[in-house]
Motif scaffolding. Structure first.
Motif, PDB file in Angstrom:
ATOM      1  N   UNK A  28       0.833  -1.202   0.000  1.00 27.50           N
ATOM      2  CA  UNK A  28       0.000   0.000   0.000  1.00 27.50           C
ATOM      3  C   UNK A  28       0.869   1.255   0.000  1.00 27.50           C
ATOM      4  N   UNK A  43     -11.283   2.329   1.677  1.00 31.77           N
ATOM      5  CA  UNK A  43     -10.371   1.683   2.629  1.00 31.77           C
ATOM      6  C   UNK A  43      -8.922   2.122   2.401  1.00 31.77           C
ATOM      7  N   UNK A  44      -8.236   2.512   3.498  1.00 29.13           N
ATOM      8  CA  UNK A  44      -6.845   2.928   3.329  1.00 29.13           C
ATOM      9  C   UNK A  44      -5.917   1.734   3.135  1.00 29.13           C
ATOM     10  N   UNK A  45      -6.440   0.539   3.276  1.00 30.48           N
ATOM     11  CA  UNK A  45      -5.636  -0.638   2.957  1.00 30.48           C
ATOM     12  C   UNK A  45      -5.865  -1.124   1.526  1.00 30.48           C
TER      13      UNK A  45
ATOM     14  N   UNK B  39      -2.868   4.547   8.482  1.00 31.70           N
ATOM     15  CA  UNK B  39      -3.175   4.448   7.053  1.00 31.70           C
ATOM     16  C   UNK B  39      -2.031   3.878   6.217  1.00 31.70           C
ATOM     17  N   UNK B  40      -0.798   3.929   6.723  1.00 33.42           N
ATOM     18  CA  UNK B  40       0.322   3.444   5.899  1.00 33.42           C
ATOM     19  C   UNK B  40       0.722   1.992   6.231  1.00 33.42           C
ATOM     20  N   UNK B  41       0.075   1.416   7.246  1.00 33.78           N
ATOM     21  CA  UNK B  41       0.305  -0.005   7.538  1.00 33.78           C
ATOM     22  C   UNK B  41      -0.901  -0.782   6.997  1.00 33.78           C
ATOM     23  N   UNK B  42      -0.671  -1.961   6.462  1.00 36.15           N
ATOM     24  CA  UNK B  42      -1.807  -2.768   6.020  1.00 36.15           C
ATOM     25  C   UNK B  42      -2.657  -3.097   7.247  1.00 36.15           C
ATOM     26  N   UNK B  43      -3.921  -2.676   7.201  1.00 36.13           N
ATOM     27  CA  UNK B  43      -4.817  -2.864   8.346  1.00 36.13           C
ATOM     28  C   UNK B  43      -5.372  -4.293   8.299  1.00 36.13           C
ATOM     29  N   UNK B  46      -9.069  -4.650   8.739  1.00 37.60           N
ATOM     30  CA  UNK B  46      -9.867  -4.183   7.601  1.00 37.60           C
ATOM     31  C   UNK B  46      -9.958  -5.247   6.510  1.00 37.60           C
ATOM     32  N   UNK B  47      -8.922  -6.030   6.350  1.00 38.83           N
ATOM     33  CA  UNK B  47      -8.947  -7.030   5.280  1.00 38.83           C
ATOM     34  C   UNK B  47      -9.341  -8.409   5.797  1.00 38.83           C
TER      35      UNK B  47
END
Lengths: 276, 50
Positions: A28, A43-45, B39-43, B46-47
């Motif tokens: 990302x 989504x920010x991911x 926001x800059x780490x893969x959440x 969220x996934x």
């Protein structure tokens, strides 16, 4: 107007998710633009996302140690809401675009709303309170703070974040378990429902739509009705995809400013933008 | 024009001003950094992995 809206939706989605390197490599974007939030549910991911999701940001700030007012997330929500209201939903939200496109598939008889719409439309407020606010604070994590909306519900995260990342990143793919399939099930349910019913997620579940709906009455962007020229033909009500009455158009929290009523009016007595 | 009518017409400006003030307070509280870090780490939540 219909073609203009689709063009704006596509362009905005492409621009705000334009980090191609992320899609190709299962990573990302990590640049400075992610200090800011986009207006829609994005989504920010998502490997292509160049900015943060306002609901994700709200939950990240609520998840901090101690109880803090999430000023940054509220600031972006107030700014976008005050200028645009739910125009964001109709014109700028990537997940709204996906649902619009799905609803165009000509296989079912289309419906504007679900049965029990008058009750179900309050679902998005329940999601906002229970999943985004209370859930982020303690509810679902057994007093450990988790982003409950993102973790258990958000179909945008599954579609734009999980599927591209898991497709391109073997290490992540090997970790997918029950939670991923739960979220995939929610996404598939909403995808199937969107073919039949107009934007079911936006109408019944989206916490961002619930927030922007509060701004609809006084946001800068409005749909104005010139009552004197109206011949009450109700073409606007028939065209409205979320089944609003003439009096409710624009000021209702359900109006997504899609502009279909403006196009449909034979007398041209509905206009976009606020007049001075 | 009455105060309330004027207020209603310009309420969006008050909302936008409240937004800007919130963002400024957020800067001083270091909240932009919190959002950026998330926001800059893969959440993983969220996934659907976390």
């Amino acid at each position: 107007m219909k073609r203009l809206r689709l063009t704006v939706q596509l362009l905005f989605t492409i621009v705000t998710n334009g980090y191609m390197y992320g899609f190709l490599n299962g990573k990302i974007y990590r640049g400075a633009l992610k200090y800011a939030c986009v207006p829609g549910l994005n989504c920010y991911s998502c490997p292509g996302a160049i900015a943060a999701c306002p609901i994700g940001a709200l939950q990240a700030l609520l998840n901090q140690r101690g109880l803090q007012i999430p000023f940054v997330a509220l600031g972006f929500l107030f700014l976008f809401g005050s200028f645009l209201g739910r125009f964001v939903c109709g014109w700028l939200c990537p997940f709204g675009l996906v649902q619009d496109l799905l609803h165009r598939i000509p296989i079912f008889k289309k419906k504007k709303c679900l049965p029990l719409h008058r009750v179900l439309k309050y679902g998005k407020y329940a999601v906002l309170v229970l999943f985004v606010c209370v859930g982020s604070l303690f509810l679902f994590g057994g007093f450990a703070k988790v982003p409950a909306f993102c973790k258990y519900l958000c179909p945008s995260g599954t579609l734009f974040g999980a599927l591209p990342l898991l497709g391109a990143n073997e290490a992540l793919r090997s970790q997918a378990g029950g939670l991923f399939f739960w979220k995939l099930g929610i996404l598939l349910g909403i995808v199937l429902l969107s073919v039949k019913v107009y934007r079911p997620f936006c109408q019944y579940l989206c916490p961002l739509g619930a927030v922007y709906g509060w701004f609809n009455r006084f946001s800068l962007v409005q749909i104005q009705w010139e009552k004197g020229r109206c011949v009450s033909c109700m073409a606007c009500e028939r065209a409205c995809p979320v089944a609003l009455s003439l009096q409710e158009i624009s000021c209702s929290p359900e109006c997504i400013r899609c502009g279909k009523c403006v196009d449909a009016c034979p007398q041209k007595c509905l206009h976009f933008w606020k007049k001075s | 024009m009455g105060f309330w009518k004027l207020s209603k017409r310009h309420a969006w400006m008050l909302g936008a001003l409240a937004g800007i003030v919130s963002l400024v307070i957020g800067v001083f509280q270091g909240q932009f950094a919190v959002v950026w870090k998330k926001a800059v780490m893969i959440c993983l939540e969220c996934i659907g992995i976390g």
